[in-house]
Scaffold this motif. Structure first.
Motif, PDB file in Angstrom:
ATOM      1  N   VAL A 114      47.908   1.032  21.254  1.00 33.80           N
ATOM      2  CA  VAL A 114      48.438   0.717  19.925  1.00 33.80           C
ATOM      3  C   VAL A 114      49.448  -0.414  20.095  1.00 33.80           C
ATOM      4  O   VAL A 114      50.296  -0.379  20.985  1.00 33.80           O
ATOM      5  N   VAL A 115      49.331  -1.428  19.243  1.00 31.05           N
ATOM      6  CA  VAL A 115      50.243  -2.575  19.282  1.00 31.05           C
ATOM      7  C   VAL A 115      51.203  -2.462  18.100  1.00 31.05           C
ATOM      8  O   VAL A 115      50.759  -2.298  16.954  1.00 31.05           O
ATOM      9  N   PHE A 116      52.484  -2.523  18.387  1.00 32.11           N
ATOM     10  CA  PHE A 116      53.484  -2.559  17.311  1.00 32.11           C
ATOM     11  C   PHE A 116      53.797  -4.019  17.030  1.00 32.11           C
ATOM     12  O   PHE A 116      54.442  -4.695  17.826  1.00 32.11           O
ATOM     13  N   ALA A 117      53.311  -4.492  15.889  1.00 34.58           N
ATOM     14  CA  ALA A 117      53.313  -5.933  15.617  1.00 34.58           C
ATOM     15  C   ALA A 117      54.613  -6.406  14.975  1.00 34.58           C
ATOM     16  O   ALA A 117      54.829  -7.604  14.828  1.00 34.58           O
ATOM     17  N   THR A 118      55.461  -5.450  14.576  1.00 33.63           N
ATOM     18  CA  THR A 118      56.706  -5.852  13.917  1.00 33.63           C
ATOM     19  C   THR A 118      57.901  -5.290  14.675  1.00 33.63           C
ATOM     20  O   THR A 118      58.768  -4.661  14.120  1.00 33.63           O
ATOM     21  N   ASP A 119      57.882  -5.548  15.978  1.00 38.94           N
ATOM     22  CA  ASP A 119      58.976  -5.144  16.854  1.00 38.94           C
ATOM     23  C   ASP A 119      58.954  -3.628  17.120  1.00 38.94           C
ATOM     24  O   ASP A 119      58.041  -2.937  16.677  1.00 38.94           O
ATOM     25  N   LEU A 167      46.000  -8.621  21.547  1.00 38.74           N
ATOM     26  CA  LEU A 167      44.793  -7.950  21.067  1.00 38.74           C
ATOM     27  C   LEU A 167      43.675  -7.927  22.116  1.00 38.74           C
ATOM     28  O   LEU A 167      42.649  -8.581  21.965  1.00 38.74           O
ATOM     29  N   ASP A 168      43.862  -7.161  23.180  1.00 40.16           N
ATOM     30  CA  ASP A 168      42.791  -7.021  24.181  1.00 40.16           C
ATOM     31  C   ASP A 168      41.819  -5.925  23.718  1.00 40.16           C
ATOM     32  O   ASP A 168      42.083  -5.225  22.737  1.00 40.16           O
ATOM     33  N   PRO A 169      40.687  -5.764  24.422  1.00 38.59           N
ATOM     34  CA  PRO A 169      39.657  -4.824  23.941  1.00 38.59           C
ATOM     35  C   PRO A 169      40.098  -3.357  23.889  1.00 38.59           C
ATOM     36  O   PRO A 169      39.446  -2.545  23.222  1.00 38.59           O
ATOM     37  N   SER A 170      41.191  -2.991  24.580  1.00 42.54           N
ATOM     38  CA  SER A 170      41.632  -1.584  24.529  1.00 42.54           C
ATOM     39  C   SER A 170      42.413  -1.271  23.252  1.00 42.54           C
ATOM     40  O   SER A 170      42.746  -0.115  22.985  1.00 42.54           O
ATOM     41  N   VAL A 171      42.724  -2.306  22.464  1.00 43.23           N
ATOM     42  CA  VAL A 171      43.563  -2.084  21.278  1.00 43.23           C
ATOM     43  C   VAL A 171      42.741  -1.456  20.159  1.00 43.23           C
ATOM     44  O   VAL A 171      41.775  -2.041  19.682  1.00 43.23           O
ATOM     45  N   LYS A 172      43.133  -0.236  19.788  1.00 44.40           N
ATOM     46  CA  LYS A 172      42.425   0.421  18.676  1.00 44.40           C
ATOM     47  C   LYS A 172      43.199   0.292  17.371  1.00 44.40           C
ATOM     48  O   LYS A 172      42.615   0.307  16.301  1.00 44.40           O
ATOM     49  N   MET A 173      44.514   0.176  17.496  1.00 41.37           N
ATOM     50  CA  MET A 173      45.331   0.172  16.284  1.00 41.37           C
ATOM     51  C   MET A 173      46.460  -0.839  16.396  1.00 41.37           C
ATOM     52  O   MET A 173      47.043  -1.006  17.464  1.00 41.37           O
ATOM     53  N   VAL A 174      46.738  -1.503  15.276  1.00 40.72           N
ATOM     54  CA  VAL A 174      47.959  -2.306  15.184  1.00 40.72           C
ATOM     55  C   VAL A 174      48.827  -1.658  14.115  1.00 40.72           C
ATOM     56  O   VAL A 174      48.378  -1.443  12.984  1.00 40.72           O
ATOM     57  N   ALA A 175      50.040  -1.303  14.504  1.00 39.19           N
ATOM     58  CA  ALA A 175      50.956  -0.657  13.565  1.00 39.19           C
ATOM     59  C   ALA A 175      52.028  -1.648  13.140  1.00 39.19           C
ATOM     60  O   ALA A 175      52.475  -2.464  13.946  1.00 39.19           O
ATOM     61  N   MET A 176      52.370  -1.597  11.870  1.00 45.35           N
ATOM     62  CA  MET A 176      53.427  -2.478  11.377  1.00 45.35           C
ATOM     63  C   MET A 176      54.329  -1.720  10.422  1.00 45.35           C
ATOM     64  O   MET A 176      53.914  -0.746   9.799  1.00 45.35           O
ATOM     65  N   GLN A 177      55.546  -2.156  10.350  1.00 41.94           N
ATOM     66  CA  GLN A 177      56.539  -1.469   9.530  1.00 41.94           C
ATOM     67  C   GLN A 177      56.973  -2.384   8.402  1.00 41.94           C
ATOM     68  O   GLN A 177      57.392  -3.507   8.626  1.00 41.94           O
ATOM     69  N   ARG A 178      56.867  -1.874   7.183  1.00 46.34           N
ATOM     70  CA  ARG A 178      57.199  -2.684   6.004  1.00 46.34           C
ATOM     71  C   ARG A 178      58.711  -2.867   5.855  1.00 46.34           C
ATOM     72  O   ARG A 178      59.195  -3.957   5.606  1.00 46.34           O
ATOM     73  N   SER A 179      59.430  -1.768   6.020  1.00 47.72           N
ATOM     74  CA  SER A 179      60.863  -1.797   5.770  1.00 47.72           C
ATOM     75  C   SER A 179      61.616  -2.154   7.046  1.00 47.72           C
ATOM     76  O   SER A 179      61.124  -1.939   8.147  1.00 47.72           O
ATOM     77  N   LYS A 180      62.797  -2.686   6.899  1.00 46.20           N
ATOM     78  CA  LYS A 180      63.554  -3.125   8.073  1.00 46.20           C
ATOM     79  C   LYS A 180      64.025  -1.971   8.954  1.00 46.20           C
ATOM     80  O   LYS A 180      64.298  -2.159  10.121  1.00 46.20           O
ATOM     81  N   GLY A 181      64.100  -0.749   8.390  1.00 37.86           N
ATOM     82  CA  GLY A 181      64.673   0.352   9.169  1.00 37.86           C
ATOM     83  C   GLY A 181      66.130   0.052   9.487  1.00 37.86           C
ATOM     84  O   GLY A 181      66.837  -0.515   8.669  1.00 37.86           O
ATOM     85  N   TYR A 182      66.555   0.419  10.704  1.00 30.93           N
ATOM     86  CA  TYR A 182      67.934   0.132  11.100  1.00 30.93           C
ATOM     87  C   TYR A 182      68.000  -1.191  11.857  1.00 30.93           C
ATOM     88  O   TYR A 182      68.553  -1.257  12.939  1.00 30.93           O
ATOM     89  N   ALA A 183      67.372  -2.219  11.306  1.00 35.20           N
ATOM     90  CA  ALA A 183      67.423  -3.522  11.975  1.00 35.20           C
ATOM     91  C   ALA A 183      67.910  -4.552  10.967  1.00 35.20           C
ATOM     92  O   ALA A 183      67.630  -4.458   9.774  1.00 35.20           O
ATOM     93  N   TRP A 184      68.658  -5.504  11.463  1.00 35.26           N
ATOM     94  CA  TRP A 184      69.163  -6.563  10.589  1.00 35.26           C
ATOM     95  C   TRP A 184      68.094  -7.642  10.501  1.00 35.26           C
ATOM     96  O   TRP A 184      68.069  -8.601  11.261  1.00 35.26           O
ATOM     97  N   ARG A 185      67.143  -7.429   9.612  1.00 36.10           N
ATOM     98  CA  ARG A 185      66.086  -8.420   9.442  1.00 36.10           C
ATOM     99  C   ARG A 185      65.551  -8.279   8.033  1.00 36.10           C
ATOM    100  O   ARG A 185      65.890  -7.333   7.329  1.00 36.10           O
ATOM    101  N   LYS A 186      64.688  -9.226   7.642  1.00 40.06           N
ATOM    102  CA  LYS A 186      64.079  -9.049   6.332  1.00 40.06           C
ATOM    103  C   LYS A 186      62.954  -8.014   6.453  1.00 40.06           C
ATOM    104  O   LYS A 186      62.359  -7.857   7.526  1.00 40.06           O
ATOM    105  N   SER A 187      62.692  -7.325   5.387  1.00 36.79           N
ATOM    106  CA  SER A 187      61.553  -6.407   5.366  1.00 36.79           C
ATOM    107  C   SER A 187      60.301  -7.226   5.098  1.00 36.79           C
ATOM    108  O   SER A 187      60.385  -8.342   4.595  1.00 36.79           O
ATOM    109  N   LEU A 188      59.138  -6.665   5.449  1.00 38.63           N
ATOM    110  CA  LEU A 188      57.891  -7.408   5.235  1.00 38.63           C
ATOM    111  C   LEU A 188      57.320  -7.110   3.852  1.00 38.63           C
ATOM    112  O   LEU A 188      57.055  -5.955   3.525  1.00 38.63           O
ATOM    113  N   SER A 189      57.178  -8.163   3.066  1.00 37.40           N
ATOM    114  CA  SER A 189      56.642  -7.994   1.715  1.00 37.40           C
ATOM    115  C   SER A 189      55.151  -7.674   1.786  1.00 37.40           C
ATOM    116  O   SER A 189      54.517  -7.825   2.837  1.00 37.40           O
ATOM    117  N   ILE A 190      54.604  -7.260   0.655  1.00 35.70           N
ATOM    118  CA  ILE A 190      53.164  -6.998   0.580  1.00 35.70           C
ATOM    119  C   ILE A 190      52.392  -8.274   0.915  1.00 35.70           C
ATOM    120  O   ILE A 190      51.363  -8.243   1.593  1.00 35.70           O
TER     121      ILE A 190
END
Ligand SMILES: *Cc1c(COP(=O)(O)O)cnc(C)c1O
Length: 422
Positions: A114-119, A167-190
């Motif tokens: 699983v790849v976490f694409a938003t940190d 994105l190598d062949p073992s990657v089944k899922m890419v997970a991303m987080q919309r909201s910033k959570g406890y991070a000082w960054r912008k949230s990801l819009s739709i």
């Protein structure tokens, strides 16, 4: 209001004047929030009408909970409102973390990546994935599921080149987080999510794109599943419970994936066909009915907090006039003392437990000591006015919720007064 705030809470006239000034600058954002609530309210109502929700849906089942008409209709309503094929809305999902964990464990198998694409994912997910915590605790890593974290670029946007490289062949899922959570960054819009998902699908069409949608529901017109996400999950004591859901979480997306998550939540062969609703259906329906309005109240509260702290000279994220994609407002206060003062002020102005003085503590699942203000009717519900902060650089506090703008304003005045007094 001035007299009551002075008599009951000792708020200075200067603090009140600053808040009034902030409020005058917010006509335009408030108009936008109201327009959004109108669209989403209509969408929710249309889904109720399509299912012809009646008295019989509002009562509940016991025992196994077979043939629970309310539960099954609510699943279809969530799917319809979120632009998804299927949904699973359950009180047996104990939190947002649990909803997301059911998705990961239900879908990923040994040898998958699983790849976490938003940190790094939200703090509580680090132990689910095995990025933190002890070996042998049952994390994804223990089960032979690999993970990769792709950091965001310095401006908070996804690093497309690094995601492509991951994105190598073992990657089944890419997970991303919309909201910033406890991070000082912008949230990801739709719009950001749509572009990112399109990019990933362009390279690896079969990779499952999953979104942590916590805090995002009803802030924009569309949800991630309506713009290409295969799966998403969230908590009912945040936005979609509308302040009434007493517990629970949801999973929505492609039918086959929702079924895999349901098989993990209960058991293979049983999936989503069981789960007594006891007395909770009415609150889930009524909460969803109220959610577009409640989210609008908390957006107004967030924008007010942003503006008043901008006027007081602090950095805020997002700024008061920004387009929003979640209900979180981060305010960089710069010191642990001010962070604590802010949270104590929010607690003081909350309807429940106003006598309590929150202090930082080592909360399970979180890496740094965390201070939380949550004087809420539903324990820990962050669609109600609440503030949390990890005690670490840059000493930012994260404010969210507000069942009503008026009550959030009282809490905010108490917080502002305490910070200005520091
Ligand atoms: C709240 C939250 C979670 C976890 O939800 P809990 O209900 O607290 O377990 C996960 N991700 C994000 C972005 C959140 O805001």
């Amino acid at each position: 209001m001035n007299q009551i705030m002075k008599d009951a809470y000792g708020i200075s006239p200067q603090t009140i004047a600053l808040l009034r000034r902030a409020e005058e600058d917010l006509a335009e954002p408030f108009r936008r929030f109201e327009a959004m609530a109108e669209v989403n309210q209509a969408k929710v109502l249309a889904a109720f009408h399509e299912e012809t929700i009646s008295e019989r849906h509002l009562t509940g089942t016991t025992g196994y909970g077979y043939d629970d008409a309310g539960r099954d209709a609510l699943d279809r309503i969530y799917a319809s409102v979120f632009g998804a094929e299927a949904a699973l809305v359950r009180q047996q999902i104990v939190s947002g973390t649990h909803a997301l964990a059911a998705c990961f464990f239900g879908i990923l198998r040994p040898g998958d990546t699983v790849v976490f694409a938003t940190d790094t994912p939200y703090d509580t997910l680090e132990e689910v994935v095995g990025l933190r915590g002890e070996a042998g605790s049952g994390s994804l890593a223990d089960w032979g599921v690999n993970s990769k974290v792709v950091p965001l670029l310095s401006d908070g946007s996804p690093d497309y080149d690094a995601i492509k490289a991951a994105l190598d062949p073992s990657v089944k899922m890419v997970a991303m987080q919309r909201s910033k959570g406890y991070a000082w960054r912008k949230s990801l819009s739709i719009c950001d999510l749509k572009e990112l998902i399109g990019f990933i699908k362009g390279i690896a069409p079969h990779v499952i794109c999953m979104v942590d949608n916590c805090y995002g529901e009803f802030v924009e017109e569309l949800e991630p599943t309506a713009v290409g996400a295969d799966l998403m999950a969230g908590s009912l004591i945040k936005n979609p419970g509308g302040g009434l859901a007493p517990t629970g979480g949801y999973i929505a997306g492609r039918r086959d994936l929702v079924e895999l998550a349901a098989a993990r939540l209960t058991s293979p062969g049983i999936g989503g066909e069981v789960g007594a609703t006891l007395g909770v259906n009415r609150l889930f329906f009524q909460g969803l009915f109220l959610a577009p309005h409640t989210v609008m109240q908390s957006l107004k509260s967030a924008a007010l907090a942003a503006r008043v702290f901008e006027l007081a000279g602090y950095d805020v994220c997002p700024t008061a006039d920004s387009l929003r994609t979640d209900i979180i407002q981060a305010i960089r206060l710069g010191s642990a003392e001010k962070v604590c003062a802010f949270c104590q002020g929010i607690q003081k102005g909350s309807p429940i437990d106003s006598q309590v003085c929150p202090e930082p503590w080592d909360m399970p699942g979180y890496e740094s000591p965390v201070i939380m203000a949550a004087g809420t009717f539903v324990s820990g519900a962050s669609i109600e006015i609440s503030a949390d902060a990890p005690i670490r650089e840059p000493f930012a506090v994260y404010l969210q919720g507000g069942l009503t703008y008026e009550s959030a304003k009282v809490a905010l005045l108490c917080a502002l007064d305490k910070v200005l007094a520091q």
